[in-house]
Write a protein that holds these residues in place. Structure first.
Motif, PDB file in Angstrom:
ATOM      1  N   ALA A 174      -0.987  13.706   4.297  1.00 19.49           N
ATOM      2  CA  ALA A 174      -0.238  12.995   3.370  1.00 19.49           C
ATOM      3  C   ALA A 174      -0.540  13.424   1.925  1.00 19.49           C
ATOM      4  O   ALA A 174       0.053  13.438   0.784  1.00 19.49           O
ATOM      5  CB  ALA A 174      -0.847  11.548   3.448  1.00 19.49           C
ATOM      6  N   SER A 175      -2.045  13.921   1.767  1.00 22.19           N
ATOM      7  CA  SER A 175      -2.408  14.341   0.401  1.00 22.19           C
ATOM      8  C   SER A 175      -1.535  15.660   0.221  1.00 22.19           C
ATOM      9  O   SER A 175      -1.236  15.886  -0.992  1.00 22.19           O
ATOM     10  CB  SER A 175      -3.829  14.764   0.390  1.00 22.19           C
ATOM     11  N   ARG A 176      -1.331  16.723   1.216  1.00 18.90           N
ATOM     12  CA  ARG A 176      -0.461  17.937   0.911  1.00 18.90           C
ATOM     13  C   ARG A 176       0.996  17.432   0.543  1.00 18.90           C
ATOM     14  O   ARG A 176       1.434  17.976  -0.312  1.00 18.90           O
ATOM     15  CB  ARG A 176      -0.725  18.630   2.273  1.00 18.90           C
ATOM     16  N   VAL A 177       1.616  16.659   1.212  1.00 17.49           N
ATOM     17  CA  VAL A 177       3.055  16.431   1.199  1.00 17.49           C
ATOM     18  C   VAL A 177       3.217  15.722  -0.220  1.00 17.49           C
ATOM     19  O   VAL A 177       4.385  16.038  -0.790  1.00 17.49           O
ATOM     20  CB  VAL A 177       3.837  15.709   2.363  1.00 17.49           C
ATOM     21  N   SER A 178       2.185  15.079  -0.543  1.00 14.97           N
ATOM     22  CA  SER A 178       2.528  14.262  -1.856  1.00 14.97           C
ATOM     23  C   SER A 178       2.494  15.126  -3.113  1.00 14.97           C
ATOM     24  O   SER A 178       2.518  14.580  -4.158  1.00 14.97           O
ATOM     25  CB  SER A 178       1.579  12.918  -1.964  1.00 14.97           C
ATOM     26  N   ILE A 179       2.296  16.396  -3.095  1.00 10.66           N
ATOM     27  CA  ILE A 179       2.323  17.160  -4.262  1.00 10.66           C
ATOM     28  C   ILE A 179       3.502  17.864  -4.676  1.00 10.66           C
ATOM     29  O   ILE A 179       3.922  18.071  -5.685  1.00 10.66           O
ATOM     30  CB  ILE A 179       1.446  18.439  -4.063  1.00 10.66           C
TER      31      ILE A 179
ATOM     32  N   ASN B  96      -5.327  17.187  -9.465  1.00 12.53           N
ATOM     33  CA  ASN B  96      -5.201  18.453  -9.959  1.00 12.53           C
ATOM     34  C   ASN B  96      -3.550  18.641  -9.632  1.00 12.53           C
ATOM     35  O   ASN B  96      -3.229  19.783 -10.101  1.00 12.53           O
ATOM     36  CB  ASN B  96      -5.669  19.616  -9.673  1.00 12.53           C
ATOM     37  N   ARG B  97      -2.858  17.995  -8.882  1.00 15.32           N
ATOM     38  CA  ARG B  97      -1.464  18.316  -8.699  1.00 15.32           C
ATOM     39  C   ARG B  97      -0.767  18.121 -10.188  1.00 15.32           C
ATOM     40  O   ARG B  97      -1.127  17.302 -11.066  1.00 15.32           O
ATOM     41  CB  ARG B  97      -0.951  17.361  -7.615  1.00 15.32           C
ATOM     42  N   ALA B  98       0.412  18.977 -10.064  1.00 13.56           N
ATOM     43  CA  ALA B  98       1.068  19.229 -11.575  1.00 13.56           C
ATOM     44  C   ALA B  98       1.735  17.814 -11.709  1.00 13.56           C
ATOM     45  O   ALA B  98       2.180  17.366 -12.904  1.00 13.56           O
ATOM     46  CB  ALA B  98       2.051  20.452 -11.389  1.00 13.56           C
TER      47      ALA B  98
ATOM     48  N   MET C 178       0.303  -3.833  -6.298  1.00 12.57           N
ATOM     49  CA  MET C 178       0.699  -2.634  -5.535  1.00 12.57           C
ATOM     50  C   MET C 178      -0.469  -1.532  -5.592  1.00 12.57           C
ATOM     51  O   MET C 178      -0.980  -1.366  -6.829  1.00 12.57           O
ATOM     52  CB  MET C 178       2.121  -1.921  -6.076  1.00 12.57           C
ATOM     53  N   GLU C 179      -1.026  -0.888  -4.617  1.00  8.55           N
ATOM     54  CA  GLU C 179      -2.138   0.252  -4.824  1.00  8.55           C
ATOM     55  C   GLU C 179      -1.648   1.627  -4.474  1.00  8.55           C
ATOM     56  O   GLU C 179      -0.688   1.745  -3.600  1.00  8.55           O
ATOM     57  CB  GLU C 179      -3.457  -0.552  -4.055  1.00  8.55           C
ATOM     58  N   GLY C 180      -2.224   2.681  -5.193  1.00  5.30           N
ATOM     59  CA  GLY C 180      -1.874   4.130  -4.718  1.00  5.30           C
ATOM     60  C   GLY C 180      -2.734   4.987  -5.789  1.00  5.30           C
ATOM     61  O   GLY C 180      -3.957   4.791  -6.194  1.00  5.30           O
ATOM     62  N   ARG C 181      -1.855   5.972  -6.365  1.00  2.04           N
ATOM     63  CA  ARG C 181      -2.393   6.984  -7.360  1.00  2.04           C
ATOM     64  C   ARG C 181      -1.842   6.809  -8.776  1.00  2.04           C
ATOM     65  O   ARG C 181      -2.477   7.293  -9.549  1.00  2.04           O
ATOM     66  CB  ARG C 181      -2.287   8.362  -6.755  1.00  2.04           C
TER      67      ARG C 181
ATOM     68  N   GLU D 115       0.934  -1.321   0.076  1.00  4.35           N
ATOM     69  CA  GLU D 115      -0.021   0.216   0.185  1.00  4.35           C
ATOM     70  C   GLU D 115       0.903   1.178  -0.156  1.00  4.35           C
ATOM     71  O   GLU D 115       1.513   1.720   0.997  1.00  4.35           O
ATOM     72  CB  GLU D 115      -0.933  -0.016   1.299  1.00  4.35           C
ATOM     73  N   THR D 116       0.971   2.095  -1.107  1.00  6.39           N
ATOM     74  CA  THR D 116       1.787   3.106  -0.972  1.00  6.39           C
ATOM     75  C   THR D 116       1.389   4.138  -0.432  1.00  6.39           C
ATOM     76  O   THR D 116       2.144   5.264   0.071  1.00  6.39           O
ATOM     77  CB  THR D 116       2.166   3.448  -2.526  1.00  6.39           C
ATOM     78  N   GLY D 117      -0.128   4.514  -0.266  1.00  8.48           N
ATOM     79  CA  GLY D 117      -0.432   5.513   0.585  1.00  8.48           C
ATOM     80  C   GLY D 117       0.030   5.487   2.057  1.00  8.48           C
ATOM     81  O   GLY D 117       0.143   6.681   2.783  1.00  8.48           O
TER      82      GLY D 117
ATOM     83  N   MET E 100       2.861   4.722   2.721  1.00  8.77           N
ATOM     84  CA  MET E 100       4.287   5.370   2.801  1.00  8.77           C
ATOM     85  C   MET E 100       4.151   6.758   2.924  1.00  8.77           C
ATOM     86  O   MET E 100       4.824   7.538   3.567  1.00  8.77           O
ATOM     87  CB  MET E 100       4.793   4.785   1.698  1.00  8.77           C
ATOM     88  N   TYR E 101       3.160   7.417   1.955  1.00  6.80           N
ATOM     89  CA  TYR E 101       3.087   8.871   2.152  1.00  6.80           C
ATOM     90  C   TYR E 101       2.405   9.414   3.729  1.00  6.80           C
ATOM     91  O   TYR E 101       2.724  10.308   4.005  1.00  6.80           O
ATOM     92  CB  TYR E 101       2.099   9.415   1.018  1.00  6.80           C
ATOM     93  N   ARG E 102       1.405   8.490   3.826  1.00  4.37           N
ATOM     94  CA  ARG E 102       1.181   8.638   5.217  1.00  4.37           C
ATOM     95  C   ARG E 102       2.254   8.692   6.393  1.00  4.37           C
ATOM     96  O   ARG E 102       2.081   9.757   7.211  1.00  4.37           O
ATOM     97  CB  ARG E 102      -0.052   7.788   5.702  1.00  4.37           C
ATOM     98  N   ALA E 103       3.070   7.845   6.299  1.00  4.49           N
ATOM     99  CA  ALA E 103       3.946   7.644   7.366  1.00  4.49           C
ATOM    100  C   ALA E 103       4.986   9.063   7.173  1.00  4.49           C
ATOM    101  O   ALA E 103       5.409   9.630   8.379  1.00  4.49           O
ATOM    102  CB  ALA E 103       4.984   6.582   7.154  1.00  4.49           C
TER     103      ALA E 103
HETATM  104  O1   DC Z   1      -4.252   5.771  -0.524  1.00  7.98           O
HETATM  105  P1   DC Z   1      -4.244   6.608   0.747  1.00  7.98           P
HETATM  106  O2   DC Z   1      -5.624   7.158   0.802  1.00  7.98           O
HETATM  107  O3   DC Z   1      -3.823   5.758   1.886  1.00  7.98           O
HETATM  108  O4   DC Z   1      -3.234   7.829   0.232  1.00  7.98           O
HETATM  109  C1   DC Z   1      -3.088   8.994   1.269  1.00  7.98           C
HETATM  110  C2   DC Z   1      -2.422  10.149   0.156  1.00  7.98           C
HETATM  111  O5   DC Z   1      -1.158   9.817  -0.195  1.00  7.98           O
HETATM  112  C3   DC Z   1      -3.348  10.424  -0.922  1.00  7.98           C
HETATM  113  O6   DC Z   1      -4.214  11.360  -0.668  1.00  7.98           O
HETATM  114  C4   DC Z   1      -2.300  11.016  -1.890  1.00  7.98           C
HETATM  115  C5   DC Z   1      -1.088  10.325  -1.600  1.00  7.98           C
HETATM  116  N1   DC Z   1      -0.686   9.249  -2.342  1.00  7.98           N
HETATM  117  C6   DC Z   1      -0.128   9.449  -3.716  1.00  7.98           C
HETATM  118  O7   DC Z   1       0.134  10.596  -3.799  1.00  7.98           O
HETATM  119  N2   DC Z   1       0.373   8.704  -4.287  1.00  7.98           N
HETATM  120  C7   DC Z   1       0.333   7.302  -4.052  1.00  7.98           C
HETATM  121  N3   DC Z   1       0.804   6.162  -4.797  1.00  7.98           N
HETATM  122  C8   DC Z   1      -0.395   6.780  -2.877  1.00  7.98           C
HETATM  123  C9   DC Z   1      -0.813   7.780  -2.319  1.00  7.98           C
END
Ligand code: DC
Length: 257
Positions: free
Chosen positions: A111-116, A214-216, A139-142, A46-48, A50-53
């Motif tokens: 997590a959503s803020r730092v991931s931009i 909408n992040r770049a 593997m799941e994520g965005r 779960e890659t989300g 990792m961003y959360r951590a």
């Molecule tokens: O999947 P999640 O809700 O646990 O993800 C938390 C935040 O991490 C999500 O709002 C955006 C970011 N994220 C990302 O940018 N890319 C990924 N592959 C996974 C998560």
């Protein structure tokens, strides 16, 4: 492909495969990924988480979440390990098991803020590519099908209407009772969360959707070769069955004969 057909189907493509699952918050990716991993004997990453951590570390260090350079510097002194578990991944942040802190609403938002930030993403993508290098994973994520593993042979983009996603989130939080604090003993002031109200969850989901789409850098988008799965009118079981069928069909098409 050779003309001499072998009666034995190799299991190699299954064992080494990469199943990429992307989609917006609350679409049910984690549950789906967990079931798929179990069904096909793959590791679920779960890659989300990792961003959360990483977001948790930034919050604890009181780093402004809009300071990309400070966040990038922080990433250079951070280690994140993901250990696949039965139910969810165990997440080690600089060696500390932080799994229990990652569902806090403040962490979710952060997590959503730092991931931009591109520097943060490049670091994360590198970690994720290393984690999945040997294949045999869901593997799941965005951005898994678009950036992390664009060559993944199986890609699913899981979506659902925002109202349905927020309702699921609401029920999930109801089940877990309360969100967790972000510190082991004390909790951060104001973060001893009460259960979130329905409307608050919908608002939070919309805000995250906006940022994630909408992040770049690497916005949430289906890869051109992803199979779209809209789970709006489906039960969890139906969505899992549909996903298993998608993965099985794709893997069968990859099997050498
Ligand atoms: O999947 P999640 O809700 O646990 O993800 C938390 C935040 O991490 C999500 O709002 C955006 C970011 N994220 C990302 O940018 N890319 C990924 N592959 C996974 C998560």
């Amino acid at each position: 492909m050779s003309g001499a057909a072998s009666p034995i189907r190799s299991t190699e493509p299954v064992r080494n495969t990469i199943v990429a699952i992307d989609g917006p918050a609350g679409a049910g990716k984690s549950t789906l990924a967990r079931h798929l991993a179990r069904h096909f004997g793959l590791l679920n990453l779960e890659t989300g988480a990792m961003y959360r951590a990483f977001a948790l570390k930034a919050l604890r260090a009181a780093i402004p979440l809009d300071d990309g350079r400070a966040l990038e510097r922080l990433s250079a002194e951070t280690t994140i390990r993901l250990e696949p578990g039965e139910e969810e991944n165990r997440v080690l942040l600089d060696g500390e098991d932080v799994t229990g802190f990652l569902r806090n609403p403040a962490v979710t938002d952060a997590a959503s803020r730092v991931s931009i930030f591109p520097g943060v993403r490049a670091w994360m993508v590198g970690l994720q590519q290393k984690l999945g290098a040997r294949g045999g994973i869901v593997m799941e994520g965005r951005d898994i099908g678009t950036v992390v593993f664009p060559q993944a042979p199986v890609k699913i983009f899981l979506d659902a209407a925002p109202e349905v996603r927020s309702q699921r989130r609401f029920e999930q939080l109801g089940q877990s009772g309360r969100a967790h604090a972000i510190e082991p003993q004390t909790g951060a002031p104001g973060d001893r969360s009460s259960p979130l109200e329905r409307e608050e969850i919908l608002r939070e989901l919309h805000a995250r959707d906006e940022r994630d789409r909408n992040r770049a850098d690497s916005p949430l988008r289906p890869a051109p070769d992803a199979v779209l799965l809209d789970s709006t009118g489906m039960t969890l079981e139906e969505a899992v069955r549909a996903a298993i069928a998608i993965v099985a069909a794709k893997l069968a098409s990859l099997q050498p004969f």
